[in-house]
Design an enzyme around this catalytic site. Structure first.
Site, PDB file in Angstrom:
ATOM      1  N   HIS A  34     -28.596  -6.686 -15.881  1.00 21.28           N
ATOM      2  CA  HIS A  34     -29.472  -7.828 -16.203  1.00 21.28           C
ATOM      3  C   HIS A  34     -28.677  -8.939 -16.886  1.00 21.28           C
ATOM      4  O   HIS A  34     -28.843 -10.120 -16.580  1.00 21.28           O
ATOM      5  CB  HIS A  34     -30.574  -7.405 -17.178  1.00 21.28           C
ATOM      6  CG  HIS A  34     -31.512  -6.353 -16.662  1.00 21.28           C
ATOM      7  ND1 HIS A  34     -31.577  -5.094 -17.190  1.00 21.28           N
ATOM      8  CD2 HIS A  34     -32.443  -6.391 -15.674  1.00 21.28           C
ATOM      9  CE1 HIS A  34     -32.508  -4.400 -16.569  1.00 21.28           C
ATOM     10  NE2 HIS A  34     -33.051  -5.151 -15.635  1.00 21.28           N
ATOM     11  N   ASP A 147     -31.006  -4.574  -5.883  1.00 24.21           N
ATOM     12  CA  ASP A 147     -32.281  -4.459  -5.179  1.00 24.21           C
ATOM     13  C   ASP A 147     -32.213  -5.378  -3.959  1.00 24.21           C
ATOM     14  O   ASP A 147     -32.839  -6.443  -3.917  1.00 24.21           O
ATOM     15  CB  ASP A 147     -33.428  -4.836  -6.129  1.00 24.21           C
ATOM     16  CG  ASP A 147     -33.433  -3.941  -7.360  1.00 24.21           C
ATOM     17  OD1 ASP A 147     -33.896  -2.801  -7.252  1.00 24.21           O
ATOM     18  OD2 ASP A 147     -32.940  -4.365  -8.426  1.00 24.21           O
ATOM     19  N   SER A 183     -32.329   0.655 -15.217  1.00 24.72           N
ATOM     20  CA  SER A 183     -33.127   1.102 -16.374  1.00 24.72           C
ATOM     21  C   SER A 183     -33.539   2.556 -16.187  1.00 24.72           C
ATOM     22  O   SER A 183     -33.682   3.306 -17.146  1.00 24.72           O
ATOM     23  CB  SER A 183     -34.368   0.225 -16.520  1.00 24.72           C
ATOM     24  OG  SER A 183     -33.986  -1.137 -16.554  1.00 24.72           O
TER      25      SER A 183
END
Ligand code: AMP
Length: 280
Positions: A34, A147, A183
């Site tokens: 992130h 992703d 995560s």
């Protein structure tokens, strides 16, 4: 750094800030993956906005919404340290008030792989990202290649609906042993954590076969399955997909001159891991 909870206040602030405005949407539990998006967005833009919202509509009824890791205090500290100007942390009823009933339904790009394994997932992703874009009107929005299908869905939506953001894709950040930061890695037992890099090893084996000249998707897939099959802790391989990297269309052969994505999803204990590599 200003922390904002309502759509109205976020929209009002974003209308006033110095442009360009960069947006980094997240579900929190922030890690270096992130933060790589945050750092790029900081470098590229006059104003940096991030959002932390565990979006209930992108989780299936039997998925991990309730136990998804949450660490708001630590996340806010990380974002502040990176020079974030605005953080949007809406409660669920702010994004989905009583009676909410309008959805973005992505098309073919969302059909295979994650879309097939998680019905409704990309409808939830596209809807929340469309809302975040509408509230903040970002000049640039940053997403991770981790992703890969999600980025393709968002690019297509951004184009089809003229949302007007520049969608920036950032490379996947990995642990030294190759495991993509996620995560959800926090749920892995020590044994599962040790087995987890097999996913990236399998993708690299497939890429290697391709580099040595193989163009048949079935044989490229087999190279990945061989590695995954050796890892006894990996319960099920949801898919190894060989797809056009822009459209997510499955390929029988990898034609020259078009970017190809090899993506995999596996079940490791209670954790579902996804990863991908782009060829060429
Ligand atoms: P999430 O909080 O999982 O929704 O992720 C927020 C954004 O961070 C998405 O655009 C992800 O693709 C991106 N991201 C997650 N993990 C990584 C990683 N290991 N490397 C780069 N970007 C990532």
């Amino acid at each position: 750094m200003k922390v904002v909870e309502t759509c109205a206040e976020m929209a009002a602030l974003c209308r006033e800030v110095d442009r360009p405005l960069g947006l980094v949407p997240t579900m929190g539990a922030l890690h270096d993956g992130h933060l790589s998006l945050v750092q790029q967005a900081r470098a590229d833009n006059s104003t940096l906005a991030a959002s932390i919202f565990v979006n209930p509509t992108q989780f299936g009824p039997h998925e991990d919404f309730a136990r998804y890791p949450r660490s708001l205090e630590r996340d806010l500290e990380s974002l502040e340290a990176e020079g974030t100007d605005l953080v949007f942390v809406p409660p669920p009823h702010e994004v989905y008030p009583e009676g909410f009933d309008t959805w973005i339904e992505p098309g073919a790009v969302a059909e295979g792989m994650e879309g097939a394994a998680r019905p409704g997932h990309f409808r939830g992703v596209a809807t929340v990202v469309a809302k975040l874009f509408t509230i903040t009107r970002p000049d640039r929005a940053y997403f991770g290649q981790k992703d890969g299908q999600q980025v393709a869905v968002i690019r297509k939506m951004n184009e089809d609906l003229n949302l007007g953001a520049e969608v920036v894709t950032m490379p996947t950040i990995r642990e030294p042993d190759g495991l993509a930061l996620s995560s959800r890695n926090a749920y892995l037992s020590p044994e599962e954590r040790e087995a987890a890099p097999a996913v990236y090893r399998a993708l690299c084996a497939a890429e290697d076969v391709w580099r040595r000249g193989e163009r048949d998707a079935g044989r490229i897939q087999r190279a990945a399955h061989n590695i995954l099959g050796r890892e006894t802790l990996i319960g099920a391989v949801d898919y190894v997909g060989i797809v056009d990297a822009d459209t997510m269309r499955p390929l029988a052969t990898t034609h020259e001159g078009r970017p190809v994505m090899i993506a995999a999803a596996v079940q490791l204990g209670t954790v579902r891991l996804i990863d991908n590599v782009v060829l060429g």
